[in-house]
Design a protein around this motif. Structure first.
Motif, PDB file in Angstrom:
ATOM      1  N   ARG A  21     -12.273  89.424 -27.131  1.00  0.00           N
ATOM      2  CA  ARG A  21     -13.033  90.192 -26.151  1.00  0.00           C
ATOM      3  C   ARG A  21     -13.838  91.244 -26.897  1.00  0.00           C
ATOM      4  O   ARG A  21     -13.570  91.566 -28.053  1.00  0.00           O
ATOM      5  CB  ARG A  21     -12.103  90.865 -25.132  1.00  0.00           C
ATOM      6  N   ALA A  23     -15.457  95.253 -26.632  1.00  0.00           N
ATOM      7  CA  ALA A  23     -15.511  96.550 -25.971  1.00  0.00           C
ATOM      8  C   ALA A  23     -16.632  97.311 -26.657  1.00  0.00           C
ATOM      9  O   ALA A  23     -16.442  97.893 -27.729  1.00  0.00           O
ATOM     10  CB  ALA A  23     -14.186  97.288 -26.101  1.00  0.00           C
ATOM     11  N   TYR A  36      -6.910  91.786 -19.238  1.00  0.00           N
ATOM     12  CA  TYR A  36      -7.920  92.606 -19.903  1.00  0.00           C
ATOM     13  C   TYR A  36      -8.748  93.312 -18.839  1.00  0.00           C
ATOM     14  O   TYR A  36      -9.331  92.678 -17.967  1.00  0.00           O
ATOM     15  CB  TYR A  36      -8.803  91.745 -20.785  1.00  0.00           C
ATOM     16  N   THR A  38     -11.964  95.615 -17.989  1.00  0.00           N
ATOM     17  CA  THR A  38     -13.239  96.013 -18.573  1.00  0.00           C
ATOM     18  C   THR A  38     -13.543  97.473 -18.275  1.00  0.00           C
ATOM     19  O   THR A  38     -12.967  98.094 -17.377  1.00  0.00           O
ATOM     20  CB  THR A  38     -14.379  95.145 -18.021  1.00  0.00           C
ATOM     21  N   SER A  39     -14.495  98.018 -19.013  1.00  0.00           N
ATOM     22  CA  SER A  39     -14.898  99.413 -18.834  1.00  0.00           C
ATOM     23  C   SER A  39     -15.503  99.638 -17.457  1.00  0.00           C
ATOM     24  O   SER A  39     -15.267 100.668 -16.827  1.00  0.00           O
ATOM     25  CB  SER A  39     -15.903  99.812 -19.915  1.00  0.00           C
ATOM     26  N   GLU A 148     -19.415  93.175 -21.738  1.00  0.00           N
ATOM     27  CA  GLU A 148     -17.957  93.106 -21.764  1.00  0.00           C
ATOM     28  C   GLU A 148     -17.452  92.470 -20.467  1.00  0.00           C
ATOM     29  O   GLU A 148     -17.646  93.022 -19.393  1.00  0.00           O
ATOM     30  CB  GLU A 148     -17.407  94.534 -21.896  1.00  0.00           C
ATOM     31  N   GLN A 153     -18.406  85.731 -22.272  1.00  0.00           N
ATOM     32  CA  GLN A 153     -19.109  86.867 -22.822  1.00  0.00           C
ATOM     33  C   GLN A 153     -19.237  86.865 -24.347  1.00  0.00           C
ATOM     34  O   GLN A 153     -19.528  87.891 -24.935  1.00  0.00           O
ATOM     35  CB  GLN A 153     -18.463  88.164 -22.357  1.00  0.00           C
ATOM     36  N   ARG A 166     -20.821  97.797 -22.706  1.00  0.00           N
ATOM     37  CA  ARG A 166     -19.647  97.968 -21.858  1.00  0.00           C
ATOM     38  C   ARG A 166     -20.026  97.977 -20.383  1.00  0.00           C
ATOM     39  O   ARG A 166     -19.261  97.533 -19.532  1.00  0.00           O
ATOM     40  CB  ARG A 166     -18.951  99.292 -22.180  1.00  0.00           C
TER      41      ARG A 166
END
Length: 264
Positions: A21, A23, A36, A38-39, A148, A153, A166
């Protein structure tokens, strides 16, 4: 919801692509079986305002997050400030290499590069990869702005410039700021989101009017029919709004529309 802090990649340990992944600029490995987050998801997560301790933590966390958002804008502006005439291309990440839809993307990228345009995509697989591939193999500028996500991705290998973001809204700003035209290949929800954001920006005068082209009359025709038969019929849009989207059937026609707009 578990907010996972993935381990940095170790070059000596074989890694399955499904574990990798991003970030921002960092490439990470998510522990097997962990979720996971994400932001964007963390930023937009609802917090009960009656939980004062959690609200205080959220306020402090968001205040620091503003600096990260600012840094993404700065990095994007710095990386793309030399881009001249560019066309942003959207399309499905699920298009398979070798398929008719994939080859249409390759041809679009090639023709845009031959016409002297830089190509900007989301940098991922499918139609994005195809368009980047066509531009890259034609010797053009091939840009990918990745995001992200828990899936779909990974950056494709056909980029002369690639960036990881992000936050969706920062990435979308780059798509618009550095493009003089939008072209949409067949795609799903993400492509529709990007298409209608472009239409909204032009309709409301937030950006100078530029071409918005969709390729594939069989695919996009029913959508434009719905806009005319439902929204226009109900006077939810104006007749001139129907002219904001140009529908064509081939990459060559799409490039002709871009050229005819006077972008050069």
């Amino acid at each position: 919801m578990t907010d996972v802090t993935p381990e940095p990649l170790d070059d000596d340990v074989p890694v399955n692509d499904s574990e990798v992944r991003y970030a921002g600029a960092a490439q990470l490995r998510v522990p097997e079986g962990e979720e996971y987050v994400t932001s964007d998801e963390t930023l937009l997560e609802w917090v009960d305002p009656r939980d004062r301790a959690l609200m205080l933590e959220r306020t402090v966390r968001d205040s620091w997050r503003v600096l990260r958002i600012q840094s993404e804008f700065v990095a994007g502006f710095d990386a793309l400030d030399k881009v001249t005439e560019a066309v942003t291309v959207f399309g499905s990440a699920r298009v398979a290499p070798g398929s008719e839809a994939y080859e249409m993307g390759v041809e679009l990228g090639r023709q845009l590069a031959d016409a002297g345009y830089a190509v900007i995509t989301g940098g991922g697989p499918g139609a994005m990869e195809a368009t980047n591939k066509g531009a890259y193999e034609a010797g053009g500028e091939s840009i990918g702005l990745n995001i992200e996500l828990p899936f779909e991705q990974h950056m494709n290998p056909y980029l002369t410039l690639g960036m990881n973001f992000r936050y969706f809204f920062v990435r979308k700003t780059m798509f618009v700021k550095y493009a003089q035209a939008f072209v949409c290949l067949p795609g799903g929800v993400g492509t529709l989101d990007e298409l209608f954001e472009a239409v909204t920006l032009v309709q409301t005068g937030k950006v100078t009017r530029f071409p918005i082209v969709v390729i594939g009359k069989t695919y996009w025709g029913p959508l434009l029919d719905w806009l005319r038969d439902a929204l226009l019929e109900a006077q939810m849009i104006s007749p001139e709004d129907m002219g904001l989207i140009t529908m064509v059937d081939t990459p060559e026609e799409a490039v002709d529309v871009v050229r005819a707009s006077g972008i050069r």
